[in-house]
Design a protein around this motif. Sequence first.
Motif, PDB file in Angstrom:
ATOM      1  N   ALA A  27       0.744  -1.290  -0.088  1.00 52.35           N
ATOM      2  CA  ALA A  27       0.015  -0.114   0.090  1.00 52.35           C
ATOM      3  C   ALA A  27       0.939   1.229  -0.031  1.00 52.35           C
ATOM      4  CB  ALA A  27      -0.964   0.236   1.132  1.00 52.35           C
ATOM      5  N   LEU A  28       2.019   1.230   0.905  1.00 50.17           N
ATOM      6  CA  LEU A  28       2.862   2.598   0.687  1.00 50.17           C
ATOM      7  C   LEU A  28       3.522   2.585  -0.491  1.00 50.17           C
ATOM      8  CD1 LEU A  28       4.341   4.638   2.763  1.00 50.17           C
ATOM      9  CD2 LEU A  28       5.851   2.987   3.105  1.00 50.17           C
ATOM     10  N   GLN A  29       4.052   1.523  -1.340  1.00 47.10           N
ATOM     11  CA  GLN A  29       4.582   1.634  -2.655  1.00 47.10           C
ATOM     12  C   GLN A  29       3.635   2.126  -3.430  1.00 47.10           C
ATOM     13  OE1 GLN A  29       5.657  -2.410  -3.027  1.00 47.10           O
ATOM     14  NE2 GLN A  29       7.771  -2.328  -2.320  1.00 47.10           N
ATOM     15  N   ASN A  30       2.382   1.732  -3.450  1.00 45.82           N
ATOM     16  CA  ASN A  30       1.197   1.992  -4.412  1.00 45.82           C
ATOM     17  C   ASN A  30       1.149   3.640  -4.287  1.00 45.82           C
ATOM     18  OD1 ASN A  30       0.997  -0.341  -5.779  1.00 45.82           O
ATOM     19  ND2 ASN A  30      -0.896  -0.744  -4.230  1.00 45.82           N
ATOM     20  N   ALA A  31       0.909   4.341  -2.954  1.00 44.48           N
ATOM     21  CA  ALA A  31       1.135   5.734  -2.551  1.00 44.48           C
ATOM     22  C   ALA A  31       1.964   6.168  -3.312  1.00 44.48           C
ATOM     23  CB  ALA A  31       0.729   5.802  -1.154  1.00 44.48           C
ATOM     24  N   LEU A  32       3.421   5.884  -2.904  1.00 43.93           N
ATOM     25  CA  LEU A  32       4.395   6.487  -3.321  1.00 43.93           C
ATOM     26  C   LEU A  32       4.577   6.711  -4.841  1.00 43.93           C
ATOM     27  CD1 LEU A  32       7.079   7.722  -2.462  1.00 43.93           C
ATOM     28  CD2 LEU A  32       8.176   5.642  -2.809  1.00 43.93           C
ATOM     29  N   ARG A  33       4.116   5.489  -5.541  1.00 44.90           N
ATOM     30  CA  ARG A  33       4.220   5.655  -7.232  1.00 44.90           C
ATOM     31  C   ARG A  33       3.027   6.640  -7.546  1.00 44.90           C
ATOM     32  NH1 ARG A  33       4.204  -0.903  -7.103  1.00 44.90           N
ATOM     33  NH2 ARG A  33       6.303  -0.936  -7.563  1.00 44.90           N
ATOM     34  N   ALA A  34       2.133   6.777  -6.924  1.00 43.39           N
ATOM     35  CA  ALA A  34       0.984   7.621  -7.489  1.00 43.39           C
ATOM     36  C   ALA A  34       1.414   9.161  -7.109  1.00 43.39           C
ATOM     37  CB  ALA A  34      -0.153   7.434  -6.418  1.00 43.39           C
ATOM     38  N   ALA A  35       2.171   9.332  -5.800  1.00 41.04           N
ATOM     39  CA  ALA A  35       2.530  10.630  -5.821  1.00 41.04           C
ATOM     40  C   ALA A  35       3.850  10.949  -6.680  1.00 41.04           C
ATOM     41  CB  ALA A  35       3.330  10.683  -4.199  1.00 41.04           C
ATOM     42  N   VAL A  36       4.571  10.296  -7.227  1.00 41.74           N
ATOM     43  CA  VAL A  36       5.637  10.518  -7.945  1.00 41.74           C
ATOM     44  C   VAL A  36       4.987  10.635  -9.545  1.00 41.74           C
ATOM     45  CG1 VAL A  36       7.550   9.419  -9.353  1.00 41.74           C
ATOM     46  CG2 VAL A  36       7.367   9.203  -7.094  1.00 41.74           C
ATOM     47  N   ALA A  37       4.116   9.789  -9.578  1.00 40.36           N
ATOM     48  CA  ALA A  37       3.057  10.210 -10.888  1.00 40.36           C
ATOM     49  C   ALA A  37       2.760  11.399 -10.958  1.00 40.36           C
ATOM     50  CB  ALA A  37       2.277   9.007 -11.337  1.00 40.36           C
ATOM     51  N   TYR A  38       2.121  11.882 -10.052  1.00 40.89           N
ATOM     52  CA  TYR A  38       1.325  13.371  -9.689  1.00 40.89           C
ATOM     53  C   TYR A  38       2.269  14.486  -9.892  1.00 40.89           C
ATOM     54  CZ  TYR A  38      -1.636  16.846  -7.605  1.00 40.89           C
ATOM     55  OH  TYR A  38      -2.339  18.028  -7.477  1.00 40.89           O
ATOM     56  N   VAL A  39       3.477  14.287  -9.427  1.00 39.70           N
ATOM     57  CA  VAL A  39       4.557  15.159  -9.155  1.00 39.70           C
ATOM     58  C   VAL A  39       5.316  15.264 -10.681  1.00 39.70           C
ATOM     59  CG1 VAL A  39       6.767  15.970  -8.324  1.00 39.70           C
ATOM     60  CG2 VAL A  39       4.869  15.452  -6.846  1.00 39.70           C
ATOM     61  N   ALA A  40       5.485  14.253 -11.445  1.00 41.10           N
ATOM     62  CA  ALA A  40       6.270  14.130 -12.587  1.00 41.10           C
ATOM     63  C   ALA A  40       5.531  14.498 -13.795  1.00 41.10           C
ATOM     64  CB  ALA A  40       6.481  12.326 -12.797  1.00 41.10           C
ATOM     65  N   LEU A  41       4.215  14.569 -14.042  1.00 37.38           N
ATOM     66  CA  LEU A  41       3.276  15.007 -14.843  1.00 37.38           C
ATOM     67  C   LEU A  41       3.694  16.421 -15.180  1.00 37.38           C
ATOM     68  CD1 LEU A  41       1.284  14.235 -17.148  1.00 37.38           C
ATOM     69  CD2 LEU A  41      -0.579  14.809 -15.291  1.00 37.38           C
ATOM     70  N   PRO A  42       3.594  17.610 -14.255  1.00 36.52           N
ATOM     71  CA  PRO A  42       4.007  18.744 -14.607  1.00 36.52           C
ATOM     72  C   PRO A  42       5.378  19.086 -14.885  1.00 36.52           C
ATOM     73  CG  PRO A  42       2.960  18.437 -12.230  1.00 36.52           C
ATOM     74  CD  PRO A  42       3.019  17.327 -12.816  1.00 36.52           C
TER      75      PRO A  42
END
Length: 95
Positions: A27-42
């Motif tokens: 669950a922590l890995q999935n949350a971290l991946r989502a956060a990285v994807a959210y920051v990486a887009l801009p």
Amino acid sequence: MDGVEPVTMSLPESTPLDPTPTESLPALQNALRAAVAYVALPVRFVAFWVAALLPLTYLPMLATGMVTGHRVAFAGVLALNAVAFVVGHSYNRPE
């Protein structure tokens, strides 16, 4: 030493004291991946457009002689463009 059997010791099986951290790791890995994807887009968006529009500054720099007068600055612009191409390369691509 005849008739004496060697003594063998068995170790108890180890069990984790708190199984919660290993269970919450995915669950922590999935949350971290989502956060990285959210920051990486801009970041990819900005890098894509910098890579696309920065070459438009090359002709004015050549026409005004800035390239010969400020070689280090021009090399920095070229390096920035190369980094922007690498970072922005995957912008707006299907995953």
